[in-house]
Scaffold this motif. Structure first.
Motif, mmCIF file in Angstrom:
data_model
loop_
_atom_site.group_PDB
_atom_site.id
_atom_site.type_symbol
_atom_site.label_atom_id
_atom_site.label_comp_id
_atom_site.label_asym_id
_atom_site.label_seq_id
_atom_site.Cartn_x
_atom_site.Cartn_y
_atom_site.Cartn_z
ATOM 1 N N HIS A 117 9.907 15.632 -22.258
ATOM 2 C CA HIS A 117 11.305 16.003 -21.985
ATOM 3 C C HIS A 117 11.409 17.052 -20.881
ATOM 4 O O HIS A 117 12.199 17.986 -20.970
ATOM 5 N N THR A 118 10.595 16.850 -19.825
ATOM 6 C CA THR A 118 10.631 17.764 -18.690
ATOM 7 C C THR A 118 10.161 17.049 -17.428
ATOM 8 O O THR A 118 9.444 16.057 -17.512
ATOM 9 N N SER A 119 10.575 17.555 -16.296
ATOM 10 C CA SER A 119 10.073 17.010 -15.031
ATOM 11 C C SER A 119 9.110 17.994 -14.374
ATOM 12 O O SER A 119 8.561 17.719 -13.314
ATOM 13 N N MET A 148 5.523 9.181 -15.373
ATOM 14 C CA MET A 148 6.910 9.074 -15.868
ATOM 15 C C MET A 148 6.965 9.045 -17.392
ATOM 16 O O MET A 148 7.851 9.658 -18.000
ATOM 17 N N LEU A 149 6.044 8.337 -18.009
ATOM 18 C CA LEU A 149 5.994 8.306 -19.476
ATOM 19 C C LEU A 149 5.696 9.696 -20.029
ATOM 20 O O LEU A 149 6.300 10.121 -21.024
ATOM 21 N N GLU A 193 3.617 5.265 -13.454
ATOM 22 C CA GLU A 193 4.098 4.908 -14.791
ATOM 23 C C GLU A 193 3.574 5.905 -15.830
ATOM 24 O O GLU A 193 4.329 6.361 -16.697
ATOM 25 N N ALA A 220 6.359 12.574 -18.579
ATOM 26 C CA ALA A 220 7.553 13.404 -18.355
ATOM 27 C C ALA A 220 8.621 13.092 -19.400
ATOM 28 O O ALA A 220 9.259 13.999 -19.941
ATOM 29 N N ARG A 221 8.789 11.812 -19.696
ATOM 30 C CA ARG A 221 9.782 11.429 -20.705
ATOM 31 C C ARG A 221 9.388 11.954 -22.086
ATOM 32 O O ARG A 221 10.213 12.506 -22.811
ATOM 33 N N ASP A 222 8.117 11.804 -22.445
ATOM 34 C CA ASP A 222 7.651 12.268 -23.757
ATOM 35 C C ASP A 222 7.737 13.789 -23.888
ATOM 36 O O ASP A 222 8.002 14.309 -24.975
#
Length: 140
Positions: free
Chosen positions: A80-82, A73-74, A70, A76-78
């Protein structure tokens, strides 16, 4: 805990020592751990002390892994990249990290790089197969 005789639903051994009745919480934990245990076989299903300990340990580890996932993933979302380094996630959510430290992908602990084994290295050495990782680490 009961003092009598029972058949553990996990190891299927008869135990004449302490065992515990399976509760709704236990059923939820079994589902989270993907343990397919048929609890309808007996009127009052039980689990021995040893298996109860093992289930709690597995549940604790999986909970830690899911919490780590979690966080990742948070992040990565913040961002804006993986594509990022776990070191960056650790810095944001835990504390300082030195140049010689690595971060565990499962529990987000930090230690010297020499204390870790990469999953790629474990596959190369034959300690684990890619199929095993794909099968048993599906959430991560």
């Amino acid at each position: 805990m009961a003092e009598s005789e029972g058949v553990c639903r996990l190891c299927l051994e008869v135990h004449c020592t302490e065992f515990q009745s399976l509760t709704e919480r236990t059923t939820v934990i079994f589902n989270i751990l993907n343990l397919n245990v048929d609890l309808t076989i007996s009127k009052e299903p039980v689990m021995c002390k040893s298996c109860a300990h093992d289930v709690e340990m597995a549940f604790g580890f999986k909970s830690t892994c899911l919490f780590t996932e979690e966080l990742v993933m948070l992040f990565a979302r913040d961002q804006h990249t993986s594509q990022f380094k776990l070191r960056d996630v650790f810095k944001e959510h835990k504390s300082l990290i030195t140049a010689n430290d690595s971060v565990c992908r499962f529990c987000m602990t930090c230690s010297e790089t020499s204390n870790f084994s990469s999953l790629d290295h474990m596959i190369e050495e034959g300690l684990v197969s890619q199929n095993q990782l794909d099968t048993h680490l599906t959430e991560i």
